[in-house]
Motif scaffolding. Sequence first.
Motif, short mmCIF file in Angstrom:
data_model
loop_
_atom_site.label_atom_id
_atom_site.label_comp_id
_atom_site.label_asym_id
_atom_site.label_seq_id
_atom_site.Cartn_x
_atom_site.Cartn_y
_atom_site.Cartn_z
N HIS A 45 0.80 -1.22 0.00
CA HIS A 45 0.00 0.00 0.00
C HIS A 45 0.84 1.28 0.00
O HIS A 45 0.27 2.37 -0.08
CB HIS A 45 -0.94 0.01 1.22
N TYR A 46 2.14 1.17 0.09
CA TYR A 46 3.00 2.36 0.16
C TYR A 46 2.85 3.19 -1.11
O TYR A 46 3.15 2.73 -2.21
CB TYR A 46 4.45 1.95 0.37
N PRO A 47 2.35 4.43 -1.02
CA PRO A 47 2.05 5.21 -2.23
C PRO A 47 3.26 5.91 -2.86
O PRO A 47 3.12 6.50 -3.93
CB PRO A 47 1.04 6.25 -1.72
N HIS A 48 4.42 5.85 -2.25
CA HIS A 48 5.57 6.61 -2.74
C HIS A 48 6.63 5.72 -3.39
O HIS A 48 7.80 6.08 -3.41
CB HIS A 48 6.18 7.43 -1.61
N LYS A 49 6.22 4.59 -3.95
CA LYS A 49 7.16 3.69 -4.62
C LYS A 49 7.51 4.25 -6.00
O LYS A 49 6.69 4.90 -6.63
CB LYS A 49 6.55 2.30 -4.82
N THR A 50 8.71 3.94 -6.45
CA THR A 50 9.07 4.30 -7.81
C THR A 50 8.46 3.28 -8.77
O THR A 50 8.03 2.20 -8.36
CB THR A 50 10.60 4.30 -8.00
N TYR A 51 8.44 3.60 -10.03
CA TYR A 51 7.92 2.69 -11.04
C TYR A 51 8.68 1.37 -11.02
O TYR A 51 8.09 0.30 -11.09
CB TYR A 51 8.02 3.33 -12.42
N GLU A 52 9.99 1.44 -10.88
CA GLU A 52 10.82 0.23 -10.87
C GLU A 52 10.52 -0.64 -9.66
O GLU A 52 10.46 -1.87 -9.76
CB GLU A 52 12.31 0.60 -10.90
N GLN A 53 10.32 -0.03 -8.51
CA GLN A 53 10.00 -0.79 -7.31
C GLN A 53 8.65 -1.47 -7.44
O GLN A 53 8.48 -2.62 -7.07
CB GLN A 53 10.00 0.13 -6.08
N GLU A 54 7.68 -0.75 -7.99
CA GLU A 54 6.33 -1.32 -8.17
C GLU A 54 6.37 -2.48 -9.16
O GLU A 54 5.76 -3.52 -8.94
CB GLU A 54 5.38 -0.24 -8.67
N ARG A 55 7.12 -2.32 -10.24
CA ARG A 55 7.22 -3.38 -11.24
C ARG A 55 7.89 -4.63 -10.67
O ARG A 55 7.43 -5.75 -10.88
CB ARG A 55 8.00 -2.86 -12.44
N ALA A 56 8.96 -4.44 -9.90
CA ALA A 56 9.66 -5.58 -9.29
C ALA A 56 8.74 -6.30 -8.31
O ALA A 56 8.73 -7.54 -8.24
CB ALA A 56 10.92 -5.10 -8.58
N PHE A 57 7.95 -5.57 -7.55
CA PHE A 57 7.02 -6.17 -6.60
C PHE A 57 5.97 -7.01 -7.34
O PHE A 57 5.67 -8.13 -6.95
CB PHE A 57 6.35 -5.07 -5.76
N LYS A 58 5.41 -6.46 -8.42
CA LYS A 58 4.40 -7.20 -9.19
C LYS A 58 4.99 -8.45 -9.82
O LYS A 58 4.35 -9.50 -9.84
CB LYS A 58 3.80 -6.30 -10.26
N GLU A 59 6.23 -8.38 -10.32
CA GLU A 59 6.88 -9.56 -10.91
C GLU A 59 7.10 -10.64 -9.86
O GLU A 59 6.93 -11.83 -10.13
CB GLU A 59 8.19 -9.16 -11.56
N LYS A 60 7.47 -10.22 -8.65
CA LYS A 60 7.67 -11.18 -7.56
C LYS A 60 6.36 -11.87 -7.20
O LYS A 60 6.33 -13.09 -7.00
CB LYS A 60 8.24 -10.45 -6.34
N LEU A 61 5.28 -11.13 -7.13
CA LEU A 61 3.97 -11.72 -6.84
C LEU A 61 3.54 -12.69 -7.95
O LEU A 61 3.03 -13.76 -7.65
CB LEU A 61 2.92 -10.63 -6.67
N GLU A 62 3.76 -12.31 -9.18
CA GLU A 62 3.39 -13.17 -10.31
C GLU A 62 4.20 -14.47 -10.29
O GLU A 62 3.67 -15.54 -10.54
CB GLU A 62 3.58 -12.45 -11.62
N ALA A 63 5.49 -14.39 -9.99
CA ALA A 63 6.34 -15.56 -9.93
C ALA A 63 5.91 -16.49 -8.80
O ALA A 63 5.88 -17.72 -8.96
CB ALA A 63 7.80 -15.16 -9.75
N ALA A 64 5.53 -15.92 -7.66
CA ALA A 64 5.07 -16.73 -6.53
C ALA A 64 3.75 -17.42 -6.87
O ALA A 64 3.56 -18.59 -6.55
CB ALA A 64 4.92 -15.86 -5.29
N ALA A 65 2.86 -16.70 -7.53
CA ALA A 65 1.57 -17.31 -7.92
C ALA A 65 1.78 -18.42 -8.94
O ALA A 65 1.14 -19.46 -8.87
CB ALA A 65 0.66 -16.23 -8.48
N LYS A 66 2.69 -18.20 -9.86
CA LYS A 66 2.98 -19.21 -10.89
C LYS A 66 3.59 -20.46 -10.24
O LYS A 66 3.26 -21.59 -10.62
CB LYS A 66 3.93 -18.63 -11.92
N ALA A 67 4.45 -20.29 -9.26
CA ALA A 67 5.10 -21.41 -8.58
C ALA A 67 4.09 -22.24 -7.79
O ALA A 67 4.25 -23.47 -7.70
CB ALA A 67 6.21 -20.91 -7.67
#
Length: 59
Positions: A34-56
Motif C-alpha cells: 500500500h505504500y504510495p511513494h514507490k518508484t515505477y521500478e519498485q512497483e514493477r519488481a514487486f508485481k513480478e515477484k507476486l506473479e512468480a510466486a503465484a505461478k510457482a
Amino acid sequence: MYIHYCEENGCKAWGGFGFSPSKAVPSRWWCWPHYPHKTYEQERAFKEKLEAAAKATTQ
C-alpha cells in the motif's frame, strides 16, 4: 520503539514504510503493497515477484 500499522483502510499489516513531507508534519505509515511513494521500478519488481510466486504455487 513505536508500533505503526498500515494506514490503508482494512489493512492490519505492519506499517514499516513511513513518509512525511517535512519534519513539521507527522509521518504516515504503510505496508509495502500500500505504500504510495514507490518508484515505477519498485512497483514493477514487486508485481513480478507476486506473479512468480503465484505461478510457482499453481505448478
